[in-house]
Scaffold this motif. Structure first.
Motif, mmCIF file in Angstrom:
data_model
loop_
_atom_site.group_PDB
_atom_site.id
_atom_site.type_symbol
_atom_site.label_atom_id
_atom_site.label_comp_id
_atom_site.label_asym_id
_atom_site.label_seq_id
_atom_site.Cartn_x
_atom_site.Cartn_y
_atom_site.Cartn_z
ATOM 1 N N GLU A 109 -2.334 -19.767 2.102
ATOM 2 C CA GLU A 109 -3.345 -18.727 2.456
ATOM 3 C C GLU A 109 -4.447 -19.021 3.532
ATOM 4 O O GLU A 109 -4.755 -18.270 4.336
ATOM 5 C CB GLU A 109 -4.184 -18.225 1.169
ATOM 6 N N LEU A 110 -4.830 -20.391 3.484
ATOM 7 C CA LEU A 110 -5.921 -20.766 4.400
ATOM 8 C C LEU A 110 -5.229 -20.839 5.839
ATOM 9 O O LEU A 110 -6.141 -20.190 6.619
ATOM 10 C CB LEU A 110 -6.223 -21.942 3.910
ATOM 11 N N ILE A 111 -4.119 -21.338 6.184
ATOM 12 C CA ILE A 111 -3.707 -21.304 7.490
ATOM 13 C C ILE A 111 -3.334 -20.080 7.933
ATOM 14 O O ILE A 111 -3.656 -19.672 9.290
ATOM 15 C CB ILE A 111 -2.469 -22.167 7.496
ATOM 16 N N SER A 112 -2.676 -18.972 7.037
ATOM 17 C CA SER A 112 -2.700 -17.448 7.448
ATOM 18 C C SER A 112 -3.981 -16.795 7.869
ATOM 19 O O SER A 112 -3.877 -16.362 8.791
ATOM 20 C CB SER A 112 -2.028 -16.873 6.294
ATOM 21 N N LYS A 113 -4.980 -17.164 7.129
ATOM 22 C CA LYS A 113 -6.177 -16.537 7.495
ATOM 23 C C LYS A 113 -6.859 -17.183 8.875
ATOM 24 O O LYS A 113 -7.293 -16.448 9.706
ATOM 25 C CB LYS A 113 -7.400 -16.953 6.477
ATOM 26 N N ILE A 114 -6.737 -18.599 8.990
ATOM 27 C CA ILE A 114 -7.277 -19.018 10.176
ATOM 28 C C ILE A 114 -6.393 -18.748 11.516
ATOM 29 O O ILE A 114 -6.975 -18.222 12.422
ATOM 30 C CB ILE A 114 -6.997 -20.636 10.114
ATOM 31 N N ILE A 123 -2.400 -25.178 13.995
ATOM 32 C CA ILE A 123 -2.405 -26.124 13.002
ATOM 33 C C ILE A 123 -0.897 -26.782 12.817
ATOM 34 O O ILE A 123 -0.101 -25.922 12.530
ATOM 35 C CB ILE A 123 -3.064 -25.565 11.662
ATOM 36 N N GLU A 124 -0.770 -28.062 12.795
ATOM 37 C CA GLU A 124 0.402 -28.881 12.504
ATOM 38 C C GLU A 124 0.291 -29.517 11.244
ATOM 39 O O GLU A 124 -0.684 -30.231 10.818
ATOM 40 C CB GLU A 124 0.777 -29.685 13.398
ATOM 41 N N LEU A 125 0.842 -28.934 10.059
ATOM 42 C CA LEU A 125 1.016 -29.537 8.897
ATOM 43 C C LEU A 125 2.021 -30.408 8.299
ATOM 44 O O LEU A 125 3.134 -30.002 8.499
ATOM 45 C CB LEU A 125 0.727 -27.997 7.864
ATOM 46 N N MET A 126 1.770 -31.358 7.676
ATOM 47 C CA MET A 126 2.323 -32.365 7.084
ATOM 48 C C MET A 126 2.119 -32.448 5.711
ATOM 49 O O MET A 126 0.823 -32.356 5.279
ATOM 50 C CB MET A 126 2.477 -33.690 7.817
ATOM 51 N N VAL A 127 3.059 -32.593 4.771
ATOM 52 C CA VAL A 127 2.837 -32.805 3.435
ATOM 53 C C VAL A 127 3.208 -34.268 2.926
ATOM 54 O O VAL A 127 4.375 -34.560 3.284
ATOM 55 C CB VAL A 127 3.507 -31.779 2.539
ATOM 56 N N GLU A 128 2.353 -35.013 2.115
ATOM 57 C CA GLU A 128 2.595 -36.194 1.803
ATOM 58 C C GLU A 128 1.999 -36.594 0.361
ATOM 59 O O GLU A 128 0.988 -35.872 0.176
ATOM 60 C CB GLU A 128 2.357 -37.465 2.675
ATOM 61 N N ASP A 284 -14.311 -28.863 11.806
ATOM 62 C CA ASP A 284 -15.479 -28.130 11.175
ATOM 63 C C ASP A 284 -14.794 -26.801 10.737
ATOM 64 O O ASP A 284 -15.128 -25.968 9.918
ATOM 65 C CB ASP A 284 -16.567 -27.961 12.015
ATOM 66 N N CYS A 285 -14.131 -26.233 11.702
ATOM 67 C CA CYS A 285 -13.433 -24.972 11.509
ATOM 68 C C CYS A 285 -12.669 -24.665 10.275
ATOM 69 O O CYS A 285 -12.890 -24.050 9.573
ATOM 70 C CB CYS A 285 -12.841 -24.325 12.738
ATOM 71 N N VAL A 286 -11.800 -25.559 10.117
ATOM 72 C CA VAL A 286 -10.886 -25.716 9.220
ATOM 73 C C VAL A 286 -11.540 -25.843 7.594
ATOM 74 O O VAL A 286 -11.247 -25.214 6.837
ATOM 75 C CB VAL A 286 -9.864 -26.901 9.282
ATOM 76 N N ILE A 287 -12.426 -26.867 7.654
ATOM 77 C CA ILE A 287 -13.166 -27.263 6.434
ATOM 78 C C ILE A 287 -14.044 -25.841 6.047
ATOM 79 O O ILE A 287 -14.521 -25.478 4.939
ATOM 80 C CB ILE A 287 -14.040 -28.369 6.812
#
Length: 303
Positions: A109-114, A123-128, A284-287
């Motif tokens: 939801e966050l990345i879609s809104k951004i 945004i490049e997202l990695m999951v660890e 800052d934008c993402v946070i």
């Protein structure tokens, strides 16, 4: 300046992959071109940057010294290249690494809104797991991390994002499901399936049982949360997962939450980034957008 950004990029790729051939594939260069560029950089700096061990290259003392400075230089160069099309427009490429809970339940939801509000921010997202997020940030692989629990490394700055808690779950058909409360001795006798060592969820659970449960009967450990939930739903196991991960399953009657008042399993999700990262408008934008998302969700819950 004697060296070029291309040579720094080659050095960084070889340092990441520990292989000239792999770096050549990543950079769409020939192996000979990568080797030549690396040799030129070492010659210009007057220091060996790698220790050659057969086909594998590991960083020397000087290579380890150069690596974080090279990563920072490449990140700055990338921001200059992408630039800001207008003063009010956020643009650029941003690397975010998150633990599983946030990645599954909050970040889509966050990345879609951004993406809607800031289409030039990529945004490049990695999951660890949380330990890997920390390690990646320390190696300059990501711009921002999201972890479960706390981080004690002074090289990283941490800011809390969201309060959450772990719960102990069972199948509705499990014998413990009919009890109003589950005792510590019952938890000790149960068969458990848990997250792997290094996961923030596992660290918080282990901390909660430390000193109150002497030995836990852990049958299996998995990284994949849906697999843990499936094992609990279809077998004789208990598990402990974040409430966010099981909320829908409990509402659907597929899982039950056991009452465990003697365990304190509160936790929080937090942002972390390198203390030497300096100002970053993309971070800052993402946070800011992430905090706005949580406020919106909390408003909906109160209605």
């Amino acid at each position: 300046m004697k060296y070029s950004l291309k040579q720094i990029a080659v050095f960084d790729a070889v340092a990441s992959l520990e292989s000239v051939s792999a770096a050549a594939r990543k950079l769409s260069m020939t192996q000979s071109a990568v080797s030549m560029s690396l040799g030129q950089l070492e010659s210009l700096l007057g220091r060996p940057l790698f220790i050659r061990q057969g086909n594998r290259l590991t960083l020397s003392h000087w290579g380890n010294w150069l690596r974080p400075k090279a990563r920072r230089l490449l990140q700055d160069a990338q921001q200059i290249e992408l630039g800001l099309h207008e003063q009010h427009l956020i643009s650029g490429r941003f690397k975010l690494c998150s633990s599983q809970t946030a990645a599954e339940h909050l970040l889509p939801e966050l990345i879609s809104k951004i993406d809607t509000d800031f289409p030039e921010l990529r945004i490049e997202l990695m999951v660890e797991n949380s330990d890997s997020v920390v390690e990646g940030l320390l190696n300059y692989e990501f711009d921002l991390g999201i972890i479960e629990g706390r981080n004690d490394d002074s090289r990283l700055h941490q800011e809390q994002w969201l309060d959450d808690h772990l719960v102990v779950i069972a199948s509705p058909h499990h014998p413990y499901a009919r009890y109003e409360s589950t005792s510590l001795s019952q938890l000790e006798q149960a068969k458990w399936v848990l997250r792997e060592q290094g996961a923030g969820t596992r660290r918080i659970f282990d901390g909660a049982i430390h000193g109150v449960i002497e030995k836990l009967n852990v049958w299996k450990e998995y990284e994949h949360v849906p697999l843990l939930k499936a094992l609990v739903k279809n077998g004789p196991y208990l598990s402990s997962l974040p409430f966010l991960d099981v909320e829908k399953d409990v509402a659907n009657g597929e899982l039950v939450i056991l009452s465990t008042p003697q365990l304190n399993m509160k936790r929080h999700l937090a942002f972390i980034w390198r203390t030497d990262a300096g100002e970053n408008p993309l971070r800052d934008c993402v946070i800011t957008e992430a905090r706005r998302l949580i406020r919106h969700r909390q408003t909906l819950i109160k209605r």
